[in-house]
Design a protein around this motif. Structure first.
Motif, PDB file in Angstrom:
ATOM      1  N   GLN A 609       0.735  -1.706   0.157  1.00  0.00           N
ATOM      2  CA  GLN A 609       0.589   0.386   0.287  1.00  0.00           C
ATOM      3  C   GLN A 609       0.886   0.837  -0.159  1.00  0.00           C
ATOM      4  O   GLN A 609       0.461   2.107  -0.713  1.00  0.00           O
ATOM      5  N   ASP A 610       1.727   1.408   1.253  1.00  0.00           N
ATOM      6  CA  ASP A 610       2.979   2.518   1.194  1.00  0.00           C
ATOM      7  C   ASP A 610       3.476   2.853  -0.514  1.00  0.00           C
ATOM      8  O   ASP A 610       3.528   4.135  -0.546  1.00  0.00           O
ATOM      9  N   GLU A 611       3.756   2.015  -0.466  1.00  0.00           N
ATOM     10  CA  GLU A 611       5.058   2.137  -2.298  1.00  0.00           C
ATOM     11  C   GLU A 611       3.491   2.323  -2.731  1.00  0.00           C
ATOM     12  O   GLU A 611       4.088   3.647  -3.778  1.00  0.00           O
ATOM     13  N   ALA A 612       2.373   1.684  -3.683  1.00  0.00           N
ATOM     14  CA  ALA A 612       1.489   2.411  -4.425  1.00  0.00           C
ATOM     15  C   ALA A 612       1.261   3.688  -4.653  1.00  0.00           C
ATOM     16  O   ALA A 612       0.974   4.112  -5.184  1.00  0.00           O
ATOM     17  N   VAL A 613       1.326   4.423  -2.586  1.00  0.00           N
ATOM     18  CA  VAL A 613       0.451   5.316  -2.727  1.00  0.00           C
ATOM     19  C   VAL A 613       1.149   6.225  -2.945  1.00  0.00           C
ATOM     20  O   VAL A 613       0.951   7.452  -3.539  1.00  0.00           O
ATOM     21  N   LYS A 614       2.829   6.021  -2.580  1.00  0.00           N
ATOM     22  CA  LYS A 614       3.552   7.191  -3.001  1.00  0.00           C
ATOM     23  C   LYS A 614       3.717   7.236  -4.479  1.00  0.00           C
ATOM     24  O   LYS A 614       3.968   8.172  -4.774  1.00  0.00           O
ATOM     25  N   ALA A 615       4.301   6.218  -5.145  1.00  0.00           N
ATOM     26  CA  ALA A 615       4.124   6.381  -6.756  1.00  0.00           C
ATOM     27  C   ALA A 615       2.895   6.856  -7.187  1.00  0.00           C
ATOM     28  O   ALA A 615       3.808   7.903  -8.227  1.00  0.00           O
ATOM     29  N   LEU A 616       2.074   6.850  -7.081  1.00  0.00           N
ATOM     30  CA  LEU A 616       1.273   7.801  -7.260  1.00  0.00           C
ATOM     31  C   LEU A 616       0.926   8.955  -7.273  1.00  0.00           C
ATOM     32  O   LEU A 616       0.524   9.824  -7.912  1.00  0.00           O
TER      33      LEU A 616
END
Length: 764
Positions: A609-616
């Motif tokens: 989750q954290d990596e996904a939101v940061k990339a977006l």
């Protein structure tokens, strides 16, 4: 008042109008020429110099003419300065003026007939003919127009204009009836240019003559070296002969040197010269300077016969006539339609086969045919006459482009339409085309498909505002037939691109990328063939030369693998390759934003989750600067309304285009949830139920509190039912009821769950 534009709206005669299809020298004429010489060596020798080729000029009688103008193709045998070409009458070498060499193998020259009576012949090829053996040009007949490349100069100074013209590179020249042109009649590429008219005026009687010039931009008219009318500077033409524009001059009867200089700082240059004989009062009454003043009737344009060489008396020859062009919307490059006709000696082509190679990878057969060139350019056209198993070839480098004078819109020369050429394009081999021509061919079919495009639903974002405002095309065709026709031409465009790209060897990153951006979405969105879209991108990838182009191919391939084919491991390979090519994705706006978005979606699919939101978020930062907040809000709303409308009307390809643009412009909306929900509805309508469940799983990772999560979960459960994964559907529904007890969809979820629980057990 009289309008100069109306009074002098005569046109320069185009090359094809003057000489194409006027007939060729007969076999009898050629035979007489051959028999009149003592042998082959003598046939090709003039003034002690030997040439490689000879063409007869079909001019049995001069009719009082003193200057002949001929045009022909020299199959690469004449040097660029025209040093190894002469015109002869019998054994006499005539004065020659080289008017134009090129583009390609085109040659236009004038010859002075003096007292010669013929037969007239062009001899060319081999070593340069000595300058001291060339007779001097003495003819004063005719008005010669010369066009040269534009060169910087002071448009207010005649001396500056003249010096620039004389040092500029020649483009083309020809004899014309009077001073008038609009645009460059010899242009292959639009652009600024310089022109000059020179000749000798034969003034019929002594008197006062008033001269006018109207031009865009500057122009200077000189008589006997003195300026008698001028329009210096940068300006549009004068369309009305206002008082004060005329310049009066006293001329005696007899010859007077005439010069007219003009500079056009754009491709739209206009030049007109006129006069009044014995003008009276201040009321302008200009008329064109009559061609007779320049003794234009002394110029003749005979046809040129087929070539012969020292080793071969009969060689192939042909004529080409550009019939017109077909324009494609929002495309500056037209299709060019040309007609080819055999003009070989009858003794050569009798009972022979005639084959053509058009220099664009396409071929044809027969004595005459029409060919569509997908773009203007210099092409090597080769005609092969096969007789008794022996081939006779004639290659010519020919510029194929729009005719310099637009055809009239009536009669035989009415403008060509796309429907006039599609049957010819259907015969082409796409794999043999270069990238630009393949792109043009695909765009031709897409243009035809757009004729059947229904009008956009209300409240949709429509790129082409003119088409949106125009009445619906093909309104007499029922919607089902219209959609069938549209899909037929879309499929044809896709087939052409597939055959060309996967079987050809095209190069050129710009053209290849434009082609892929056009056709891959057709495969992916119109025909739901994501595998073909992937193959197109990966198939062309090895031919792409620059790092950004290769990175784009990897990113789109990764997008297809991740979001269409649900292959995250394969997608990661493409994303890693793109990262290496970009080095630092954050320094590339569009490609970087796409890379970060895909990284975010990949992380979400793997539960990070954290990596996904940061990339977006990083993707959003790269594209946020494109519009201010008001514009972003308006576009976001427009994208969502358009998608909803297209989904309701069943136009899934247009819905996909909106969703993809939305994803790229607002990548962080994936976390908010409505964008994934509409993607889910799109894939559900496509029957790709496994993608729907994957989208629900991703949103649960990204934002389990999204206001749209319940609807997407319910859609996911319905997708699992369609996939006959009943246990998974039950688990999803039970989770929805437990985790979102206040959802307005609870009742519908319970109803579906009860139905599944009461059904027969799922078979293992």
């Amino acid at each position: 008042m009289a309008r100069l534009k109306d009074k002098f709206a005569c046109r320069l005669t185009s090359m094809s109008d003057r000489w194409l299809f006027r007939g060729i020298a007969s076999l009898t004429f050629i035979t007489v020429c051959l028999m009149s010489r003592g042998g082959q060596a003598q046939l090709f020798r003039r003034a002690g110099h030997e040439f490689s080729f000879l063409r007869p000029i079909d001019l049995a009688a001069t009719g009082g003419a003193t200057v002949g103008v001929v045009e022909f193709y020299h199959h690469g045998q004449i040097d660029q300065q025209g040093k190894n070409v002469v015109v002869a009458a019998g054994n006499e070498v005539l004065p020659v003026r080289i008017l134009q060499m090129g583009p390609g193998d085109f040659c236009r020259l004038a010859f002075q007939m003096t007292t010669a009576r013929g037969p007239f012949e062009i001899l060319y090829g081999g070593d340069a003919f000595p300058d001291d053996r060339r007779p001097k040009w003495t003819a004063q007949e005719g008005l010669l127009l010369e066009i040269r490349e534009y060169k910087e100069c002071n448009l207010n100074s005649f001396q500056s204009v003249k010096a620039a013209f004389e040092s500029a590179r020649p483009i083309g020249a020809d004899y014309v009836p009077t001073v008038f042109h609009a645009g460059n009649p010899f242009a292959t590429v639009p652009g600024p240019y310089m022109s000059r008219y020179i000749g000798v005026m034969q003034i019929p009687k002594t008197g006062t003559y008033g001269f006018y010039t109207s031009s865009q931009d500057c122009s200077f008219l000189l008589i006997d070296g003195k300026i008698v009318a001028e329009a210096p500077g940068r300006h549009p033409p004068e369309y009305q002969a206002r008082p004060g524009l005329r310049r009066d001059v006293q001329l005696t009867a007899g010859p007077h040197q005439f010069e007219y200089y003009h500079v056009a700082t754009s491709e739209v240059g206009v030049a007109v010269a006129a006069w009044e004989v014995e003008p009276r009062g201040n009321v302008p009454a200009p008329v064109p300077i009559p061609p007779d003043v320049f003794r234009d009737s002394s110029i003749v344009r005979p046809a040129v016969g087929p070539p012969m060489s020292q080793t071969q008396r009969f060689l192939p020859d042909f004529r080409v006539n550009v019939l017109g062009t077909v324009s494609l919307p929002e495309n500056e490059i037209p299709l060019v339609v040309a007609e080819f006709r055999d003009a070989s000696p009858p003794a050569l082509v009798s009972s022979a086969r005639i084959d053509w190679e058009f220099g664009d990878g396409q071929t044809g057969q027969g004595p005459s045919l029409v060919h569509v060139f997908l773009r203007p350019g210099l092409f090597t056209i080769k005609q092969t006459v096969t007789r008794a198993g022996r081939p006779f070839e004639m290659p010519q480098r020919i510029w194929i482009g729009p005719p310099p004078v637009p055809p009239r819109e009536t009669g035989k020369n009415k403008p060509l339409r796309l429907d006039d050429v599609l049957s010819i394009l259907d015969t082409y081999n796409p794999a043999a085309l270069d990238a630009q021509s393949l792109l043009q061919m695909v765009q031709a079919y897409l243009t035809k498909a757009d004729e059947y495009l229904p009008p956009p639903p209300p409240d949709t974002v429509f790129v082409d505002e003119e088409q949106a405002a125009a009445p619906a095309q093909k309104s007499t065709i029922d919607p089902k037939t219209r959609e069938s026709e549209r899909r037929k031409y879309l499929m044809r465009a896709l087939e052409v691109a597939r055959d060309g790209l996967l079987n050809g060897k095209q190069t050129g990153d710009e053209e290849l990328l434009r082609l892929l951006r056009l056709v891959a979405p057709i495969a992916r969105d119109v025909f739901a063939d994501s595998g073909l879209a992937l193959n197109l991108w990966t198939g062309v990838l090895p031919r792409l030369q620059t790092d950004p182009a290769r990175a784009e191919a990897h990113l789109v391939a990764g997008d297809i693998q991740l979001n269409d084919l649900l292959a995250p491991a394969e997608a990661k390979k493409h994303l890693d390759a793109a990262e290496k090519l970009l080095q630092n994705p954050s320094r590339h706006e569009s490609l970087g934003a796409l890379w970060y978005r895909l990284q975010g979606e990949l992380a979400a699919s793997e539960g990070r989750q954290d990596e996904a939101v940061k990339a977006l978020q990083q993707a959003e930062q790269l594209v946020a600067a494109r519009r201010n907040e008001v514009e972003r809000t308006a576009w976001r709303g427009a994208r969502s309304r358009s998608t909803e409308q297209f989904l309701r009307s069943g136009e899934l390809d247009r819905a996909a285009a909106e969703l993809r643009a939305w994803s790229n412009d607002f990548p962080l909306d994936i976390v908010e949830g409505y964008l994934p929900l509409l993607w889910g509805k799109y894939w559900f309508a496509r029957g790709r139920y496994e993608v729907v469940t994957a989208l629900a799983d991703r949103l649960l990772v990204l934002n389990p509190y999204s206001p749209y999560i319940e609807e997407l979960l319910l859609l996911s459960a319905q997708a699992d039912v369609a996939l006959k994964r009943v246990d998974r559907a039950k688990a999803t529904l039970e989770s929805l009821l437990k985790d979102y007890p206040g959802s307005p969809l609870v009742g519908e979820a319970k109803q579906l769950l009860d139905k599944l629980q009461s059904a027969a057990p799922e078979r293992k």
